[in-house]
Design an enzyme around this catalytic site. Structure first.
Site, PDB file in Angstrom:
ATOM      1  N   ASP A 138       0.922  -1.122   0.148  1.00  7.76           N
ATOM      2  CA  ASP A 138      -0.232  -0.027   0.117  1.00  7.76           C
ATOM      3  C   ASP A 138       0.597   1.237   0.048  1.00  7.76           C
ATOM      4  O   ASP A 138       0.628   2.015   0.794  1.00  7.76           O
ATOM      5  CB  ASP A 138      -0.934  -0.095   1.291  1.00  7.76           C
ATOM      6  CG  ASP A 138      -1.880  -1.373   1.292  1.00  7.76           C
ATOM      7  OD1 ASP A 138      -1.165  -2.369   1.552  1.00  7.76           O
ATOM      8  OD2 ASP A 138      -3.030  -0.986   0.930  1.00  7.76           O
TER       9      ASP A 138
ATOM     10  N   ASP B 101      -1.472  -2.717  -3.871  1.00  6.44           N
ATOM     11  CA  ASP B 101      -1.960  -1.473  -3.889  1.00  6.44           C
ATOM     12  C   ASP B 101      -0.370  -0.714  -3.943  1.00  6.44           C
ATOM     13  O   ASP B 101       0.131  -0.124  -3.194  1.00  6.44           O
ATOM     14  CB  ASP B 101      -2.392  -0.739  -2.687  1.00  6.44           C
ATOM     15  CG  ASP B 101      -3.913  -1.258  -2.566  1.00  6.44           C
ATOM     16  OD1 ASP B 101      -4.457  -1.990  -3.538  1.00  6.44           O
ATOM     17  OD2 ASP B 101      -4.568  -0.926  -1.656  1.00  6.44           O
TER      18      ASP B 101
ATOM     19  N   TYR C  34      -1.559   4.006  -6.312  1.00  3.76           N
ATOM     20  CA  TYR C  34      -2.873   4.631  -6.028  1.00  3.76           C
ATOM     21  C   TYR C  34      -3.168   5.542  -7.036  1.00  3.76           C
ATOM     22  O   TYR C  34      -3.895   6.802  -6.868  1.00  3.76           O
ATOM     23  CB  TYR C  34      -2.743   5.496  -4.790  1.00  3.76           C
ATOM     24  CG  TYR C  34      -2.730   4.363  -3.468  1.00  3.76           C
ATOM     25  CD1 TYR C  34      -3.888   4.307  -2.813  1.00  3.76           C
ATOM     26  CD2 TYR C  34      -1.797   3.560  -3.264  1.00  3.76           C
ATOM     27  CE1 TYR C  34      -4.088   3.327  -1.602  1.00  3.76           C
ATOM     28  CE2 TYR C  34      -1.965   2.827  -2.040  1.00  3.76           C
ATOM     29  CZ  TYR C  34      -3.253   2.596  -1.497  1.00  3.76           C
ATOM     30  OH  TYR C  34      -3.075   1.497  -0.508  1.00  3.76           O
TER      31      TYR C  34
ATOM     32  N   ASN D 272      -6.536  -4.088  -4.642  1.00  5.31           N
ATOM     33  CA  ASN D 272      -7.688  -3.272  -4.950  1.00  5.31           C
ATOM     34  C   ASN D 272      -7.301  -2.121  -5.916  1.00  5.31           C
ATOM     35  O   ASN D 272      -8.184  -1.839  -6.739  1.00  5.31           O
ATOM     36  CB  ASN D 272      -8.828  -3.175  -3.849  1.00  5.31           C
ATOM     37  CG  ASN D 272      -8.246  -2.196  -3.074  1.00  5.31           C
ATOM     38  OD1 ASN D 272      -7.233  -2.763  -2.273  1.00  5.31           O
ATOM     39  ND2 ASN D 272      -8.768  -1.160  -2.836  1.00  5.31           N
TER      40      ASN D 272
ATOM     41  N   HIS E  42      -3.025  -9.620  -0.760  1.00  9.33           N
ATOM     42  CA  HIS E  42      -3.245  -8.342  -0.459  1.00  9.33           C
ATOM     43  C   HIS E  42      -4.341  -8.184   0.843  1.00  9.33           C
ATOM     44  O   HIS E  42      -4.008  -7.306   1.643  1.00  9.33           O
ATOM     45  CB  HIS E  42      -3.998  -7.314  -1.799  1.00  9.33           C
ATOM     46  CG  HIS E  42      -4.209  -6.021  -1.387  1.00  9.33           C
ATOM     47  ND1 HIS E  42      -3.193  -5.157  -1.093  1.00  9.33           N
ATOM     48  CD2 HIS E  42      -5.229  -5.416  -1.182  1.00  9.33           C
ATOM     49  CE1 HIS E  42      -3.461  -3.913  -0.721  1.00  9.33           C
ATOM     50  NE2 HIS E  42      -5.019  -4.092  -0.908  1.00  9.33           N
TER      51      HIS E  42
ATOM     52  N   HIS F 286     -11.869  -2.449   6.340  1.00  8.23           N
ATOM     53  CA  HIS F 286     -11.868  -3.497   5.646  1.00  8.23           C
ATOM     54  C   HIS F 286     -11.966  -4.990   6.361  1.00  8.23           C
ATOM     55  O   HIS F 286     -11.285  -5.974   6.098  1.00  8.23           O
ATOM     56  CB  HIS F 286     -10.231  -3.824   4.774  1.00  8.23           C
ATOM     57  CG  HIS F 286     -10.102  -2.607   4.259  1.00  8.23           C
ATOM     58  ND1 HIS F 286     -10.830  -2.052   3.232  1.00  8.23           N
ATOM     59  CD2 HIS F 286      -9.090  -1.532   4.088  1.00  8.23           C
ATOM     60  CE1 HIS F 286     -10.349  -1.051   2.473  1.00  8.23           C
ATOM     61  NE2 HIS F 286      -9.247  -0.544   3.109  1.00  8.23           N
TER      62      HIS F 286
ATOM     63  N   HIS G  96      -3.392  -3.772   2.607  1.00 12.13           N
ATOM     64  CA  HIS G  96      -4.939  -3.636   2.598  1.00 12.13           C
ATOM     65  C   HIS G  96      -5.116  -2.596   3.728  1.00 12.13           C
ATOM     66  O   HIS G  96      -5.898  -1.391   3.737  1.00 12.13           O
ATOM     67  CB  HIS G  96      -5.768  -4.690   2.493  1.00 12.13           C
ATOM     68  CG  HIS G  96      -7.103  -4.556   2.126  1.00 12.13           C
ATOM     69  ND1 HIS G  96      -7.284  -3.496   0.575  1.00 12.13           N
ATOM     70  CD2 HIS G  96      -8.475  -4.888   2.344  1.00 12.13           C
ATOM     71  CE1 HIS G  96      -8.635  -3.334   0.522  1.00 12.13           C
ATOM     72  NE2 HIS G  96      -9.367  -4.227   1.181  1.00 12.13           N
ATOM     73  N   VAL G  97      -4.989  -3.200   4.880  1.00 12.01           N
ATOM     74  CA  VAL G  97      -5.000  -2.296   6.223  1.00 12.01           C
ATOM     75  C   VAL G  97      -4.123  -1.229   6.689  1.00 12.01           C
ATOM     76  O   VAL G  97      -2.949  -1.828   6.616  1.00 12.01           O
ATOM     77  CB  VAL G  97      -5.538  -3.229   7.349  1.00 12.01           C
ATOM     78  CG1 VAL G  97      -5.791  -2.422   8.736  1.00 12.01           C
ATOM     79  CG2 VAL G  97      -6.739  -3.975   7.101  1.00 12.01           C
ATOM     80  N   HIS G  98      -4.444  -0.088   6.478  1.00 10.68           N
ATOM     81  CA  HIS G  98      -3.270   0.976   6.564  1.00 10.68           C
ATOM     82  C   HIS G  98      -2.639   0.955   8.207  1.00 10.68           C
ATOM     83  O   HIS G  98      -2.745   2.078   8.687  1.00 10.68           O
ATOM     84  CB  HIS G  98      -3.631   2.050   6.169  1.00 10.68           C
ATOM     85  CG  HIS G  98      -3.713   1.949   4.569  1.00 10.68           C
ATOM     86  ND1 HIS G  98      -3.778   3.245   3.964  1.00 10.68           N
ATOM     87  CD2 HIS G  98      -3.889   1.093   3.887  1.00 10.68           C
ATOM     88  CE1 HIS G  98      -4.017   2.940   2.675  1.00 10.68           C
ATOM     89  NE2 HIS G  98      -4.084   1.491   2.703  1.00 10.68           N
TER      90      HIS G  98
END
Length: 463
Positions: free
Chosen positions: A161, A188, A191, A226, A334, A344, A371-373
């Site tokens: 990400d 990711d 962006y 995603n 991911h 998420h 995925h999870v920041h």
């Protein structure tokens, strides 16, 4: 056999990882709050995206580490689609020819994207390579991994990400000084889908220049997230992963995969499997039944987890794993299978239901995801015994489970709202060292609380 005790979540600079042998008691939620910069994209005219005097060249490798795929972009013309390389600086005894492609996205037309396979390389060797001609020529280098061996040592960086914010730049600059030899990237990338119209392609270009400071000198093993889907029907763009698939070549053919989105590589003493969270891994059949007595209709859905290309491929790839040669088995994806973050939450549940049993029985050592920041790691647990009739509905301790990452229920070991990167240093067939590196701390291995330092520094496990 090498076994660690948790799983990992990687987020824009955050991620989850290993755990200790304890389970059944929730771990710690750090009071740390990231304080560097807001997650705003760096302006396109910033020096971080400066257009080089020549070509742009991220690069990555093959199944066993004796080849690399070198990729670069030219703007005005395709130019020379050849890579010159050798083991001595400024002396290029060999050459390889690649292919060139372009694509359009809305009214944007990409530059000329080159991919060149350089194979037949020697293990554990530094190679210098050159792309372009005359004034536009640029020179780089990379180092091949050691020969596949159960006691081969190797250091991986884990990033996900990333984007192109000031925090992204901090993460990348910290990683470059970490000693990592290959990046395991958990989805990711740029962006660019935050933008519209021609700016989508422009932000892919800037991201390529942004990561070159690392990716031109060592392999980045990609997985898609995603933000790579880019389904934008309002702009007439409905082909998933269009930009990603044109720009980033993966060695999927070498592992008998039918898609660049899932594949496997072997590096040193590790077997690494890359999965796609957004490609079919479970097929769904919908059947329509008609009740003749009441002249009514109803739908019944049957979930059949077999037969999709990714499912079939993973089944075969797990059979190919030879723990005598590669004792460490790592999975990249991911979406985390477990995560206690409200963002998420449980989005990985469908993939967990399909594959977790395989991961446990294959004795996977680590699962890294993004995925999870935020950062989170789990204890060694699984939920493969779920049974709605018996009431067994929660993850339980499982000594055969892989290294998982996420939540703060009982199975969650540690979590905090920090950005950064991780490193996994494999030392031999039984020992590895994992470290979470916050951007805020400025230096690898320096955390404000000694207690957290000891817990996040992972690890060794014999057996």
């Amino acid at each position: 056999m090498a076994e660690l005790w948790c799983e990992m979540v990687v987020a824009i600079m955050g991620m989850i990882v290993l755990s200790f042998g304890r389970s059944g008691i929730a771990g710690k939620t750090s009071t740390f709050v990231r304080s560097e910069w807001p997650s705003l994209d760096i302006p396109p005219d910033n020096q971080a995206f400066a257009i080089p005097k020549g070509r742009n060249a991220p690069q990555q490798g093959d199944y066993d580490g004796k080849a690399v795929i070198i990729s670069w972009v030219t703007t005005e013309e395709a130019g020379q689609i050849e890579v010159k390389y050798g083991t001595l600086e400024n002396q290029y005894a060999f050459s390889a020819k690649g292919v060139v492609t372009t694509y359009t996205f809305y009214n944007y037309t990409s530059g000329y994207i080159h991919h060149c396979l350089v194979d037949g390389l020697e293990y554990d060797t530094k190679y210098y390579y050159k792309i372009g001609m005359d004034g536009s020529a640029r020179e780089f280098w990379f180092h091949t991994p050691p020969k596949i061996d159960p006691d081969a040592s190797y250091t991986f960086g884990i990033i996900g990400d990333l984007g192109q914010t000031y925090n992204s730049l901090s993460t990348l600059e910290h990683y470059i000084h970490s000693g990592g030899q290959t990046v395991l990237f958990v989805g990711d990338l740029s962006y660019a889908d935050r933008y519209e119209y021609d700016d989508v392609g422009i932000r892919w270009d800037s991201w390529g220049r942004f990561i070159e400071r690392s990716a031109a000198y060592q392999p980045w093993i990609w997985s898609a997230g995603n933000h790579e889907i880019e389904y934008m029907p309002n702009m007439g763009e409905v082909s998933p992963f269009k930009s990603y698939l044109h720009r980033f070549a993966t060695p999927h053919v070498a592992s008998n995969s039918t898609s660049p989105l899932w594949y496997a590589v072997r590096r040193a003493s590790a077997h690494i499997i890359v999965l796609s969270s957004y490609s079919p891994f479970v097929s769904i059949s919908i059947w329509l039944f008609k009740n003749s007595d009441q002249n009514s209709q109803f739908l019944q859905t049957y979930f059949t987890v077999k037969y999709t290309p990714q499912w079939r491929w993973l089944q075969e790839e797990l059979r190919r794993v030879n723990r005598k040669k590669t004792p460490w088995l790592i999975i990249l994806m991911h979406v985390p299978l477990y995560s206690s973050n409200l963002a998420h939450y449980m989005e990985g549940e469908s993939m967990r239901a399909v594959y977790e049993d395989w991961f446990v029985h294959s004795k996977v050592d680590f699962i890294f995801a993004g995925h999870v920041h935020a950062y989170e790691r789990s204890y060694r647990i699984s939920n493969i015994y779920y049974n709605v009739s018996s009431g067994d509905c929660c993850p339980v301790p499982d000594t055969s489970a892989p290294v998982f990452w996420d939540p703060q229920p009982d199975y969650s070991a540690f979590r905090e709202a920090s950005y950064g990167h991780s490193t996994l240093e494999i030392r031999n067939r039984t020992h590895a060292f994992y470290h979470w590196n916050r951007n805020d701390n400025g230096k690898k291995g320096k955390q404000p609380a000694e207690e957290e330092t000891q817990k996040e520094k992972l690890l060794s496990l014999e057996g």
